[in-house]
Scaffold this motif. Sequence first.
Motif, PDB file in Angstrom:
ATOM      1  N   ILE A  59       0.828  -1.207   0.000  1.00 53.96           N
ATOM      2  CA  ILE A  59       0.000   0.000   0.000  1.00 53.96           C
ATOM      3  C   ILE A  59       0.861   1.256   0.000  1.00 53.96           C
ATOM      4  CG2 ILE A  59      -1.660   1.331   1.369  1.00 53.96           C
ATOM      5  CD1 ILE A  59      -2.776  -1.395   2.340  1.00 53.96           C
ATOM      6  N   VAL A  60       1.843   1.303   0.902  1.00 54.75           N
ATOM      7  CA  VAL A  60       2.694   2.492   1.020  1.00 54.75           C
ATOM      8  C   VAL A  60       3.524   2.695  -0.236  1.00 54.75           C
ATOM      9  CG1 VAL A  60       4.599   3.526   2.310  1.00 54.75           C
ATOM     10  CG2 VAL A  60       2.738   2.406   3.532  1.00 54.75           C
ATOM     11  N   ASP A  61       3.998   1.604  -0.850  1.00 56.53           N
ATOM     12  CA  ASP A  61       4.812   1.716  -2.068  1.00 56.53           C
ATOM     13  C   ASP A  61       3.985   2.057  -3.299  1.00 56.53           C
ATOM     14  OD1 ASP A  61       7.012   1.122  -0.586  1.00 56.53           O
ATOM     15  OD2 ASP A  61       7.230  -0.944  -1.277  1.00 56.53           O
ATOM     16  N   GLY A  62       2.657   2.002  -3.183  1.00 60.94           N
ATOM     17  CA  GLY A  62       1.797   2.356  -4.307  1.00 60.94           C
ATOM     18  C   GLY A  62       1.398   1.199  -5.178  1.00 60.94           C
ATOM     19  N   ALA A  63       1.836  -0.023  -4.837  1.00 64.56           N
ATOM     20  CA  ALA A  63       1.464  -1.188  -5.636  1.00 64.56           C
ATOM     21  C   ALA A  63      -0.031  -1.476  -5.530  1.00 64.56           C
ATOM     22  CB  ALA A  63       2.264  -2.415  -5.187  1.00 64.56           C
ATOM     23  N   SER A  64      -0.609  -1.128  -4.368  1.00 68.93           N
ATOM     24  CA  SER A  64      -2.062  -1.239  -4.179  1.00 68.93           C
ATOM     25  C   SER A  64      -2.603   0.169  -3.978  1.00 68.93           C
ATOM     26  CB  SER A  64      -2.379  -2.119  -2.963  1.00 68.93           C
ATOM     27  OG  SER A  64      -1.917  -3.448  -3.159  1.00 68.93           O
ATOM     28  N   ALA A  65      -3.195   0.725  -5.012  1.00 71.87           N
ATOM     29  CA  ALA A  65      -3.645   2.117  -4.980  1.00 71.87           C
ATOM     30  C   ALA A  65      -4.928   2.265  -4.172  1.00 71.87           C
ATOM     31  CB  ALA A  65      -3.870   2.616  -6.406  1.00 71.87           C
ATOM     32  N   PRO A  66      -5.213   3.490  -3.694  1.00 72.55           N
ATOM     33  CA  PRO A  66      -6.475   3.733  -3.006  1.00 72.55           C
ATOM     34  C   PRO A  66      -7.655   3.273  -3.849  1.00 72.55           C
ATOM     35  CG  PRO A  66      -5.034   5.611  -2.711  1.00 72.55           C
ATOM     36  CD  PRO A  66      -4.359   4.698  -3.697  1.00 72.55           C
ATOM     37  N   GLY A  67      -8.598   2.599  -3.195  1.00 66.51           N
ATOM     38  CA  GLY A  67      -9.757   2.069  -3.908  1.00 66.51           C
ATOM     39  C   GLY A  67      -9.605   0.634  -4.338  1.00 66.51           C
ATOM     40  N   THR A  68      -8.369   0.120  -4.305  1.00 69.08           N
ATOM     41  CA  THR A  68      -8.127  -1.267  -4.681  1.00 69.08           C
ATOM     42  C   THR A  68      -8.751  -2.208  -3.658  1.00 69.08           C
ATOM     43  OG1 THR A  68      -6.045  -0.696  -5.757  1.00 69.08           O
ATOM     44  CG2 THR A  68      -6.365  -3.013  -5.159  1.00 69.08           C
ATOM     45  N   LYS A  69      -9.438  -3.227  -4.132  1.00 71.53           N
ATOM     46  CA  LYS A  69     -10.039  -4.203  -3.232  1.00 71.53           C
ATOM     47  C   LYS A  69      -9.010  -5.272  -2.883  1.00 71.53           C
ATOM     48  CE  LYS A  69     -13.952  -7.371  -2.724  1.00 71.53           C
ATOM     49  NZ  LYS A  69     -15.176  -7.933  -3.372  1.00 71.53           N
ATOM     50  N   LEU A  70      -8.864  -5.538  -1.597  1.00 69.76           N
ATOM     51  CA  LEU A  70      -7.957  -6.593  -1.169  1.00 69.76           C
ATOM     52  C   LEU A  70      -8.568  -7.953  -1.472  1.00 69.76           C
ATOM     53  CD1 LEU A  70      -6.634  -5.454   2.345  1.00 69.76           C
ATOM     54  CD2 LEU A  70      -5.674  -4.996   0.094  1.00 69.76           C
ATOM     55  N   PRO A  71      -7.727  -8.967  -1.656  1.00 73.80           N
ATOM     56  CA  PRO A  71      -8.267 -10.321  -1.797  1.00 73.80           C
ATOM     57  C   PRO A  71      -9.091 -10.687  -0.566  1.00 73.80           C
ATOM     58  CG  PRO A  71      -5.944 -10.254  -2.406  1.00 73.80           C
ATOM     59  CD  PRO A  71      -6.267  -8.916  -1.786  1.00 73.80           C
ATOM     60  N   SER A  72      -9.976 -11.633  -0.713  1.00 75.57           N
ATOM     61  CA  SER A  72     -10.823 -12.048   0.402  1.00 75.57           C
ATOM     62  C   SER A  72      -9.987 -12.695   1.496  1.00 75.57           C
ATOM     63  CB  SER A  72     -11.882 -13.041  -0.076  1.00 75.57           C
ATOM     64  OG  SER A  72     -11.260 -14.270  -0.460  1.00 75.57           O
ATOM     65  N   SER A  79     -19.178  -5.822   0.767  1.00 72.63           N
ATOM     66  CA  SER A  79     -18.357  -5.561  -0.427  1.00 72.63           C
ATOM     67  C   SER A  79     -16.925  -6.042  -0.287  1.00 72.63           C
ATOM     68  CB  SER A  79     -18.362  -4.059  -0.749  1.00 72.63           C
ATOM     69  OG  SER A  79     -19.674  -3.607  -1.019  1.00 72.63           O
ATOM     70  N   GLY A  80     -16.375  -5.995   0.939  1.00 71.50           N
ATOM     71  CA  GLY A  80     -14.993  -6.419   1.140  1.00 71.50           C
ATOM     72  C   GLY A  80     -14.156  -5.331   1.781  1.00 71.50           C
ATOM     73  N   THR A  81     -12.853  -5.494   1.690  1.00 76.67           N
ATOM     74  CA  THR A  81     -11.908  -4.549   2.288  1.00 76.67           C
ATOM     75  C   THR A  81     -11.142  -3.840   1.183  1.00 76.67           C
ATOM     76  OG1 THR A  81     -11.675  -5.944   4.243  1.00 76.67           O
ATOM     77  CG2 THR A  81      -9.960  -4.294   3.872  1.00 76.67           C
ATOM     78  N   PHE A  82     -11.035  -2.508   1.283  1.00 76.29           N
ATOM     79  CA  PHE A  82     -10.441  -1.704   0.230  1.00 76.29           C
ATOM     80  C   PHE A  82      -9.313  -0.834   0.794  1.00 76.29           C
ATOM     81  CE2 PHE A  82     -14.695  -2.763  -0.997  1.00 76.29           C
ATOM     82  CZ  PHE A  82     -14.668  -2.953  -2.369  1.00 76.29           C
ATOM     83  N   VAL A  83      -8.348  -0.528  -0.070  1.00 73.00           N
ATOM     84  CA  VAL A  83      -7.283   0.398   0.305  1.00 73.00           C
ATOM     85  C   VAL A  83      -7.888   1.787   0.451  1.00 73.00           C
ATOM     86  CG1 VAL A  83      -5.082   1.455  -0.385  1.00 73.00           C
ATOM     87  CG2 VAL A  83      -5.531  -0.957  -0.893  1.00 73.00           C
ATOM     88  N   ALA A  84      -7.651   2.405   1.596  1.00 74.92           N
ATOM     89  CA  ALA A  84      -8.248   3.711   1.889  1.00 74.92           C
ATOM     90  C   ALA A  84      -7.448   4.835   1.244  1.00 74.92           C
ATOM     91  CB  ALA A  84      -8.321   3.925   3.398  1.00 74.92           C
TER      92      ALA A  84
END
Length: 246
Positions: free
Chosen positions: A25-38, A72-77
């Motif tokens: 998340i911090v490195d930007g590989a998972s951008a805000p709004g990205t849904k995490l795997p279940s 809906s799941g968990t998302f990057v804030a």
Amino acid sequence: MTMQSRSPSGYSTWRLIAEELRRQIVDGASAPGTKLPSENDLAERFGVHRNTVRQAIAALTAEQLVVSRRGSGTFVADHTVLVHRIGTRTRLSDSLGKSGKASARLLDWALEPEPPAHIAERLQLSGRSALRLESIRSVNGVPISRVTQWYVAEFVPRLPEHFKAEGTITGALRALGIEDYVRVSTTVGGRHATAEEAAELLLPAGSVVLVVRALDALPGGTPLQLGITRFAASRVELDVEHSTSV
């Protein structure tokens, strides 16, 4: 699938999972709004029980890096990582620009007639006393660093009083007639926050801090202060500038 709750080193596996997801998340590989795997997918990926994954997600939620949406799941804030630039003249206000408001809170201070040997050596005290300041620095009300600073005491009379009044070290030093100081050396390392640091920085257990040890001097080269700053790694990136002078 291998189930485990602790790594071979004895460190809780949920913390290792949280660290890997935090880094993405911090490195930007998972951008805000990205849904995490279940939870099931993450449990299979890491070879752990769902409860272990749940602990890791809870830690990231506490850091406000992810948000859970029912059904809906968990998302990057949406989050902002402060890029703090470390150069010849390192000032937090310069790194912030107009994007935020910095504040500081003095926790403790003491005059140390016999400071630790490595402090005395770096500050070239030669038997003189040191002043130790302990503080918390925040940006927009969110704590980003826990700071321990050692000063040549005779250079900074009444510094704690001025620090409380001014709210910044730069302002406090200016009130003492020290208009400028420069960075002589900087070293950066990383480790897990202690329980006390995590509590002071409002971080979940197992969070990572960036440890910056820095020596500042007066423009003529006389040592002024040695600082040890623990930055919350999920909230701050360090940009170490290189001088082009020879």
